[in-house]
Design a protein around this motif. Structure first.
Motif, PDB file in Angstrom:
ATOM      1  N   GLU A  84     -45.837 -42.452  -6.796  1.00 16.33           N
ATOM      2  CA  GLU A  84     -44.890 -41.342  -6.920  1.00 16.33           C
ATOM      3  C   GLU A  84     -44.889 -40.495  -5.658  1.00 16.33           C
ATOM      4  OE1 GLU A  84     -43.502 -37.397  -7.391  1.00 16.33           O
ATOM      5  OE2 GLU A  84     -45.669 -37.830  -7.325  1.00 16.33           O
ATOM      6  N   PHE A  85     -43.672 -40.201  -5.189  1.00 15.69           N
ATOM      7  CA  PHE A  85     -43.522 -39.383  -3.990  1.00 15.69           C
ATOM      8  C   PHE A  85     -42.773 -38.098  -4.356  1.00 15.69           C
ATOM      9  CE2 PHE A  85     -41.583 -37.829  -0.150  1.00 15.69           C
ATOM     10  CZ  PHE A  85     -42.543 -38.069   0.823  1.00 15.69           C
ATOM     11  N   PRO A  86     -43.236 -36.936  -3.908  1.00 18.67           N
ATOM     12  CA  PRO A  86     -44.223 -36.764  -2.862  1.00 18.67           C
ATOM     13  C   PRO A  86     -45.664 -36.555  -3.322  1.00 18.67           C
ATOM     14  CG  PRO A  86     -43.089 -34.695  -3.216  1.00 18.67           C
ATOM     15  CD  PRO A  86     -42.445 -35.697  -4.152  1.00 18.67           C
ATOM     16  N   ALA A  87     -45.865 -36.008  -4.525  1.00 23.01           N
ATOM     17  CA  ALA A  87     -47.189 -35.474  -4.880  1.00 23.01           C
ATOM     18  C   ALA A  87     -48.298 -36.514  -4.776  1.00 23.01           C
ATOM     19  CB  ALA A  87     -47.142 -34.873  -6.279  1.00 23.01           C
ATOM     20  N   VAL A  88     -48.134 -37.656  -5.448  1.00 18.88           N
ATOM     21  CA  VAL A  88     -49.217 -38.646  -5.489  1.00 18.88           C
ATOM     22  C   VAL A  88     -49.396 -39.298  -4.126  1.00 18.88           C
ATOM     23  CG1 VAL A  88     -50.045 -40.766  -6.572  1.00 18.88           C
ATOM     24  CG2 VAL A  88     -48.873 -39.035  -7.955  1.00 18.88           C
ATOM     25  N   TRP A  89     -48.284 -39.627  -3.464  1.00 16.54           N
ATOM     26  CA  TRP A  89     -48.390 -40.263  -2.147  1.00 16.54           C
ATOM     27  C   TRP A  89     -49.104 -39.342  -1.163  1.00 16.54           C
ATOM     28  CZ3 TRP A  89     -47.298 -39.733   2.975  1.00 16.54           C
ATOM     29  CH2 TRP A  89     -47.346 -40.894   3.757  1.00 16.54           C
ATOM     30  N   LEU A  90     -48.727 -38.064  -1.157  1.00 15.54           N
ATOM     31  CA  LEU A  90     -49.375 -37.127  -0.240  1.00 15.54           C
ATOM     32  C   LEU A  90     -50.859 -36.999  -0.534  1.00 15.54           C
ATOM     33  CD1 LEU A  90     -46.701 -34.293  -0.012  1.00 15.54           C
ATOM     34  CD2 LEU A  90     -47.296 -35.949   1.755  1.00 15.54           C
ATOM     35  N   ALA A  91     -51.214 -37.012  -1.821  1.00 19.64           N
ATOM     36  CA  ALA A  91     -52.620 -36.852  -2.197  1.00 19.64           C
ATOM     37  C   ALA A  91     -53.431 -38.102  -1.888  1.00 19.64           C
ATOM     38  CB  ALA A  91     -52.724 -36.499  -3.674  1.00 19.64           C
ATOM     39  N   ILE A 138     -49.668 -52.938  -0.772  1.00 21.07           N
ATOM     40  CA  ILE A 138     -48.777 -51.981  -0.131  1.00 21.07           C
ATOM     41  C   ILE A 138     -48.503 -50.852  -1.125  1.00 21.07           C
ATOM     42  CG2 ILE A 138     -46.585 -51.612   1.054  1.00 21.07           C
ATOM     43  CD1 ILE A 138     -46.453 -54.588   1.623  1.00 21.07           C
ATOM     44  N   SER A 139     -48.945 -49.643  -0.798  1.00 23.44           N
ATOM     45  CA  SER A 139     -48.669 -48.474  -1.632  1.00 23.44           C
ATOM     46  C   SER A 139     -47.284 -47.956  -1.255  1.00 23.44           C
ATOM     47  CB  SER A 139     -49.732 -47.397  -1.398  1.00 23.44           C
ATOM     48  OG  SER A 139     -51.013 -47.875  -1.769  1.00 23.44           O
ATOM     49  N   VAL A 140     -46.307 -48.274  -2.077  1.00 24.28           N
ATOM     50  CA  VAL A 140     -44.910 -48.001  -1.748  1.00 24.28           C
ATOM     51  C   VAL A 140     -44.481 -46.673  -2.367  1.00 24.28           C
ATOM     52  CG1 VAL A 140     -42.564 -48.903  -1.784  1.00 24.28           C
ATOM     53  CG2 VAL A 140     -44.515 -50.485  -1.822  1.00 24.28           C
ATOM     54  N   PRO A 141     -44.117 -45.679  -1.563  1.00 28.38           N
ATOM     55  CA  PRO A 141     -43.652 -44.423  -2.139  1.00 28.38           C
ATOM     56  C   PRO A 141     -42.362 -44.629  -2.923  1.00 28.38           C
ATOM     57  CG  PRO A 141     -43.244 -44.475   0.223  1.00 28.38           C
ATOM     58  CD  PRO A 141     -44.077 -45.681  -0.093  1.00 28.38           C
ATOM     59  N   SER A 142     -42.143 -43.816  -3.924  1.00 31.02           N
ATOM     60  CA  SER A 142     -40.978 -43.968  -4.797  1.00 31.02           C
ATOM     61  C   SER A 142     -39.728 -43.434  -4.115  1.00 31.02           C
ATOM     62  CB  SER A 142     -41.216 -43.240  -6.122  1.00 31.02           C
ATOM     63  OG  SER A 142     -41.539 -41.869  -5.887  1.00 31.02           O
ATOM     64  N   LEU A 143     -39.399 -44.038  -2.992  1.00 31.85           N
ATOM     65  CA  LEU A 143     -38.214 -43.715  -2.214  1.00 31.85           C
ATOM     66  C   LEU A 143     -37.402 -44.995  -2.058  1.00 31.85           C
ATOM     67  CD1 LEU A 143     -40.009 -41.615   0.538  1.00 31.85           C
ATOM     68  CD2 LEU A 143     -38.531 -40.697  -1.263  1.00 31.85           C
ATOM     69  N   PRO A 144     -36.097 -44.934  -2.248  1.00 33.78           N
ATOM     70  CA  PRO A 144     -35.299 -46.178  -2.232  1.00 33.78           C
ATOM     71  C   PRO A 144     -35.465 -47.007  -0.970  1.00 33.78           C
ATOM     72  CG  PRO A 144     -34.013 -44.395  -3.171  1.00 33.78           C
ATOM     73  CD  PRO A 144     -35.282 -43.770  -2.657  1.00 33.78           C
ATOM     74  N   TYR A 145     -35.479 -46.363   0.208  1.00 33.39           N
ATOM     75  CA  TYR A 145     -35.590 -47.156   1.428  1.00 33.39           C
ATOM     76  C   TYR A 145     -36.922 -47.890   1.489  1.00 33.39           C
ATOM     77  CZ  TYR A 145     -38.617 -43.651   3.685  1.00 33.39           C
ATOM     78  OH  TYR A 145     -39.650 -42.805   3.997  1.00 33.39           O
ATOM     79  N   ALA A 146     -38.006 -47.231   1.044  1.00 33.47           N
ATOM     80  CA  ALA A 146     -39.320 -47.867   1.075  1.00 33.47           C
ATOM     81  C   ALA A 146     -39.392 -49.024   0.087  1.00 33.47           C
ATOM     82  CB  ALA A 146     -40.402 -46.827   0.769  1.00 33.47           C
ATOM     83  N   GLN A 147     -38.782 -48.846  -1.074  1.00 33.17           N
ATOM     84  CA  GLN A 147     -38.759 -49.926  -2.064  1.00 33.17           C
ATOM     85  C   GLN A 147     -38.028 -51.145  -1.512  1.00 33.17           C
ATOM     86  OE1 GLN A 147     -40.136 -49.742  -5.244  1.00 33.17           O
ATOM     87  NE2 GLN A 147     -40.920 -47.667  -4.929  1.00 33.17           N
TER      88      GLN A 147
END
Length: 502
Positions: A390-397, A358-367
């Motif tokens: 890392e969100f947003p840059a890495v997750w978006l890419a 699971i690629s979890v974006p660095s957002l509290p709710y997702a964690q």
């Protein structure tokens, strides 16, 4: 909508503005301390806009601040999702449903004095087509021709019938603009709405003055939106009187620290938190594995952990409760036994557990969510690994752009985005179903949109294209004396004009 007094705590953070990047490239940079000067009503929220130009920048923050306040459309969307007249007094649709003739209001001017007429409406539509870089410009692709028939009569010809197009004209893509306002889109937007921009303090606040020459019902009071990096700061500002209400409360466990006279209202949003599975990547290229995930996840438990039950369970479907095709049908009841059976049917067992990351974006709710679904998936036979992205840059890419992932968790907040998410086989979900695409096209071009959209949703859920964990609530905390606040989010606007503080 629920309205109640609160003493119980809730939980975690959900970011509904995932695509907005923080920067300091426009507007005033003076530090704001205390209450925003001159504003009679001050709204506190998160999701800071980097500029005021949504023609070039995606995300929810800019249209939230500007739509209905500075910008308006030919039509508006009411609280039931219906289309109502706004700058167009009325319109006629041809028998083939491809030609719209709008009769525009004759008493409207932009805040800089420019007249609103068919020429400016034509300019606005064609500007979306030719100049916007925001991906939502695709909503205007169906427009084939725009013609000025008279000073206040506009004719728009579509390449095919489209129910979605007229609805989108009540959102940011339908914002009416004047050519002379284009050079200052990022710092001094010019619209026909009930407010004129007073001050934009980048990263801190946006202040609005009531337009005395507004064509409609004037706003009640001058207003401002104040931005906070965390819920503690917002609540402290509410307690001190620096703001009058908190919009989209993100740490409701703080509510029990507030005096009893503070009122809390809970509305719905367009924010579906989706547990995505890459349909193009093993093991999720097997529908049985996707269905196993859908039965393994206890959505009620996720709702309780993240929102203490205040979120709306959509039955796993990507449909907010305000859309006409929402049914609430429970497509995937929590059933670990059935999940194990599906994995067995797909050829997996105790000695051959499917390995998923699971690629979890660095957002509290997702964690927070990832930790719970980790346990639920492990229980039915998955080997699960969590990796923070890392969100947003890495997750978006990596996830959204390169589709280099197996599973992820993210909030999608754009209104009526099912065709975007599930109608494009090249999208990041990798969902490819010809029958669903046929239903989506029929929903857009046909006369029975609701029936076809429900059929499309049924098809998506039969294939378990993705699992919606919940529809996010909009928790609004009001100080005493604040009125005129509607907590339900239907489009992309935070309407300030009806708010007032006694």
């Amino acid at each position: 909508m629920h309205s109640r007094r609160w003493s119980a705590s809730l939980l975690a953070v959900i970011s509904l503005v995932g695509l907005v990047l923080a920067s300091c490239s426009a507007g005033s940079t003076a530090t704001q301390i205390g209450r925003v000067a001159g504003a009679s009503i001050v709204v506190g929220t998160t999701g800071v806009p980097a500029s005021l130009d949504f023609t070039a920048t995606g995300g929810a923050a800019i249209p939230q601040a500007l739509m209905s306040n500075v910008y308006e459309g030919l039509v508006r969307i009411d609280q039931d999702g219906g289309i109502r007249p706004q700058l167009a007094e009325s319109w006629e649709v041809s028998d083939g449903r491809t030609r719209y003739t709008f009769d525009l209001r004759e008493d409207v001017t932009f805040s800089n004095g420019d007249p609103f007429n068919a020429e400016s409406a034509k300019f606005s539509i064609e500007y979306v087509q030719n100049e916007w870089t925001n991906g939502l410009k695709s909503q205007m692709d169906v427009v084939e021709d725009v013609e000025v028939l008279d000073e206040h009569v506009l004719q728009v010809t579509l390449s095919r019938p489209s129910n979605n197009w007229l609805w989108s004209m009540g959102t940011l893509t339908g914002a009416m603009m004047t050519p002379s306002g284009i050079p200052t889109l990022a710092t001094e937007p010019v619209g026909t709405g009930p407010y004129v921009l007073d001050r934009f303090a980048v990263g801190e606040s946006i202040s609005f003055d009531v337009r005395e020459d507004y064509w409609g019902t004037p706003a009640h009071q001058d207003a401002a939106i104040r931005y906070f990096s965390d819920a503690v700061s917002a609540v402290n500002a509410l307690r001190s009187g620096d703001i009058d209400l908190v919009w989209a409360m993100q740490a409701p466990e703080l509510l029990d620290t507030l005096p009893e006279e503070y009122e809390v209202e809970v509305g719905t949003t367009n924010g579906e938190v989706i547990f995505s599975m890459n349909n193009d990547a093993a093991p999720f290229d097997d529908v049985r594995v996707r269905q196993a995930v859908a039965h393994a996840v206890d959505r009620t438990a996720v709702n309780e952990v993240v929102w203490e039950g205040l979120a709306t369970d959509t039955g796993g479907a990507p449909v907010p409760p305000t859309d006409p095709w929402f049914t609430g049908h429970n497509y995937y009841p929590h059933d670990p036994g059935r999940a194990r059976e599906l994995l067995a049917e797909a050829g997996y067992g105790e000695g051959n557990r499917p390995e998923v990351t699971i690629s979890v974006p660095s957002l509290p709710y997702a964690q927070n969510i990832s930790e719970l679904v980790y346990s639920q998936l492990s229980e039915v036979g998955f080997d699960v690994e969590l990796t923070t992205v890392e969100f947003p840059a890495v997750w978006l890419a990596e996830v959204m752009g390169a589709h280099d992932y197996q599973m992820s968790i993210i909030a999608h907040v754009e209104p009526r985005d099912i065709p975007t998410l599930f109608g494009d086989a090249d999208g990041y979900l990798g969902f490819d179903d010809a029958g669903v695409r046929e239903q989506l096209l029929a929903a857009d071009t046909g006369e029975d949109q609701v029936r076809h959209m429900r059929a499309a949703v049924d098809g998506i859920m039969a294939e378990a294209g993705a699992l919606t964990l919940f529809n996010s609530p909009n928790i609004v905390v009001l100080s005493p004396g604040v009125e005129g606040v509607n907590p339900n989010v239907v489009t992309d606007a935070l309407q300030l004009s009806e708010m007032e503080k006694a």
